[in-house]
Structures are given as structure tokens and as C-alpha cells.
Write a protein that holds these residues in place. Structure first.
Motif, mmCIF file in Angstrom:
data_model
loop_
_atom_site.group_PDB
_atom_site.id
_atom_site.type_symbol
_atom_site.label_atom_id
_atom_site.label_comp_id
_atom_site.label_asym_id
_atom_site.label_seq_id
_atom_site.Cartn_x
_atom_site.Cartn_y
_atom_site.Cartn_z
ATOM 1 N N UNK A 62 0.843 -1.265 -0.001
ATOM 2 C CA UNK A 62 0.085 -0.096 -0.426
ATOM 3 C C UNK A 62 0.920 1.126 -0.044
ATOM 4 N N UNK A 63 2.035 1.317 0.965
ATOM 5 C CA UNK A 63 2.673 2.312 0.856
ATOM 6 C C UNK A 63 3.541 2.732 -0.383
ATOM 7 N N UNK A 64 4.045 1.639 -1.094
ATOM 8 C CA UNK A 64 4.856 1.856 -2.196
ATOM 9 C C UNK A 64 3.965 2.257 -3.327
ATOM 10 N N UNK A 65 2.709 1.795 -3.345
ATOM 11 C CA UNK A 65 1.780 2.340 -4.449
ATOM 12 C C UNK A 65 1.488 3.779 -4.254
ATOM 13 N N UNK A 111 17.244 6.188 2.208
ATOM 14 C CA UNK A 111 17.918 4.988 2.306
ATOM 15 C C UNK A 111 18.666 4.846 3.840
ATOM 16 N N UNK A 112 18.786 3.712 4.301
ATOM 17 C CA UNK A 112 19.415 3.354 5.526
ATOM 18 C C UNK A 112 20.841 2.693 5.243
ATOM 19 N N UNK A 230 15.542 1.945 -2.106
ATOM 20 C CA UNK A 230 14.763 3.061 -1.473
ATOM 21 C C UNK A 230 13.683 2.345 -0.964
ATOM 22 N N UNK A 231 13.381 3.258 0.418
ATOM 23 C CA UNK A 231 12.239 2.719 1.368
ATOM 24 C C UNK A 231 11.191 3.968 1.494
ATOM 25 N N UNK A 232 10.247 3.632 2.022
ATOM 26 C CA UNK A 232 9.301 4.667 2.481
ATOM 27 C C UNK A 232 10.180 5.519 3.544
#
Length: 237
Positions: A62-65, A111-112, A230-232
Motif C-alpha cells: 500500500x505504501x509503495x503504491x 536509504x539506510x 529506496x524505502x518509504x
């Protein structure tokens, strides 16, 4: 039933939710809670929700979309509100802060980076840089050192390792932070001396990844760099 909150967006976000699945088994249908300026993407919260892979992946999907279509404030897995009305109340109460943060995150990803150094290599660097550490190491290895000498050596090495790690972490954050909009540094664990998250413009991710690789190559095989993304942008919500 409690309301499960996935994310917050601006009211003009396209919110293309068709085909997305919520948490639960069967998956909970997604819906929105709206105010004039903001929208929360929510669903019913299934009873006994746990961080199972199926549900974590549904949350992430859901977050990525949403992020692909515009600025999104991602909520961490498992965030619940008492009901839709209370979620709407919070949106209204916190509207200025949410709108400001949405503007900051628009067009960015996270990015972590975790970095560590081989223990033996770090010890060699400590002994090379500290005459006192070398003296204590020689007497303890030679068998003539006292208990106090061994304790002093351990304390000195521990202090030097921590100090060197902090300096190296600062150097890396300063270098890579030039390619990021914001940086947040978290507590380290294990053999890591750095655990930092970088908020990077989506258009500049390739350059950021290249900069990380260049720094890893420069430092050599004694160092380990683990880059995730990449991350939320969880760390910047």
C-alpha cells in the motif's frame, strides 16, 4: 472495530487503491478518511493482528503504491486508531504539521546505511595510534602484566574503539549528507559504528548509491557497508 492506518496523504493525491490489499486474512478492503486538506488510507483492523509476512507485505505494498503517485506519510506497521472519527479528528488537529511534513517528503525516498569495521583491523589501528595501548598490550601478552594492567588495557581499547567509530561515522555522514536533504542517526548495535538514514531526492538516488559505493571502495575490505533502499521515509515522519 479499530481502524488500521497505513498512510496520510494530501487531499489532491490520486489515491489509486484498486487492486491493493489490506492487512488480514481475508484482506481488509481499503478506504479513506478525509478532511478538507488531508486523507488517511485505512481499513478495519483484524483481531489479533501480528507482524506476519503476509500482512507486513500488504502494508508495504500500500505504501509503495501511494508513494509512486505523490507525497505520502507512511505509518509504521500496526498503527491503530479507535475508529474513523478519531482518525479524522487527529488529521484536523495536526493538519499544519502533516502538511509541512508532506511538503518536505515530496519527491524523496529513504536509504539506510549501516557501516562496520573488522575488529582485528580496528585493534591494529588503536595500537598503532596509542603508545600507552601498545605498552599495556606488550606487558599483558608477555605475561608480566598485572590484573590492573589488563583492566586498563581493556578500558583504553574500548574507549579508543568508540572514539574512532564516532569520528568515522561523522566523516561518512558529512560526506554522504551532502547528497541528502536530511539525515538521522540511530543507535548502533553489534559491530556497527554507523546506523544512519538519509532522505534523498528520488531524482538523485543513483548518484547517492554511487557515492556510498565509492566510499566503501575507498575504505577497503576491512569495512562493511550495508545500504538498504529506496524505502518509504519512515525515519523522517
Amino acid at each position: 472495530m479499530s481502524t488500521y492506518v497505513y498512510a496520510i496523504t494530501g487531499a489532491t493525491h490520486p489515491l489509486r487503491l484498486d487492486g491493493l490489499r489490506g492487512v488480514g486474512d481475508p484482506p481488509s478492503p481499503l478506504r479513506t478518511v478525509r478532511t478538507e486538506a488531508l486523507t488517511a488510507v485505512v481499513s478495519d483492523a483484524p483481531p489479533g493482528l501480528r507482524a506476519k509476512r503476509r500482512d507486513v507485505m500488504a502494508h508495504q505494498g500500500v505504501l509503495e503504491a501511494l508513494m509512486a503517485d505523490g507525497a505520502t506519510l507512511p505509518m509504521r506497521f500496526g498503527l491503530l486508531g479507535p475508529d474513523d472519527e478519531r482518525v479524522a479528528d487527529v488529521l484536523g488537529q495536526e493538519e499544519p504539521a502533516y502538511r509541512q511534513r508532506l511538503a518536505e517528503l515530496d519527491g524523496h525516498v529513504e536509504y539506510n546505511l549501516k557501516a562496520g569495521r573488522d575488529e582485528a583491523d580496528m585493534l591494529r589501528a588503536v595500537l598503532a595510534g596509542s603508545e600507552r595501548a601498545r605498552e599495556l598490550n606488550e606487558v599483558t601478552r608477555g605475561g608480566s602484566g598485572t590484573h590492573d594492567d589488563r583492566v586498563a588495557l581493556g578500558e583504553l581499547v574500548s574507549h579508543e574503539v568508540a572514539a574512532r567509530g564516532e569520528r568515522e561515522a561523522e566523516d561518512i555522514v558529512t560526506l554522504l549528507g551532502a547528497s541528502a536533504t536530511r539525515v538521522t542517526v540511530a543507535t548502533v548495535g553489534g559491530n556497527h559504528f554507523l546506523n544512519a538514514s538519509f532522505l534523498v531526492p528520488a531524482a538523485h538516488t543513483a548518484a547517492f548509491v554511487q557515492a556510498v559505493q565509492a566510499e566503501a571502495d575507498r575504505r577497503g575490505g576491512a569495512y562493511s557497508f550495508t545500504l538498504t533502499g529506496p524505502l518509504p521515509p519512515y525515519s523522517f515522519v
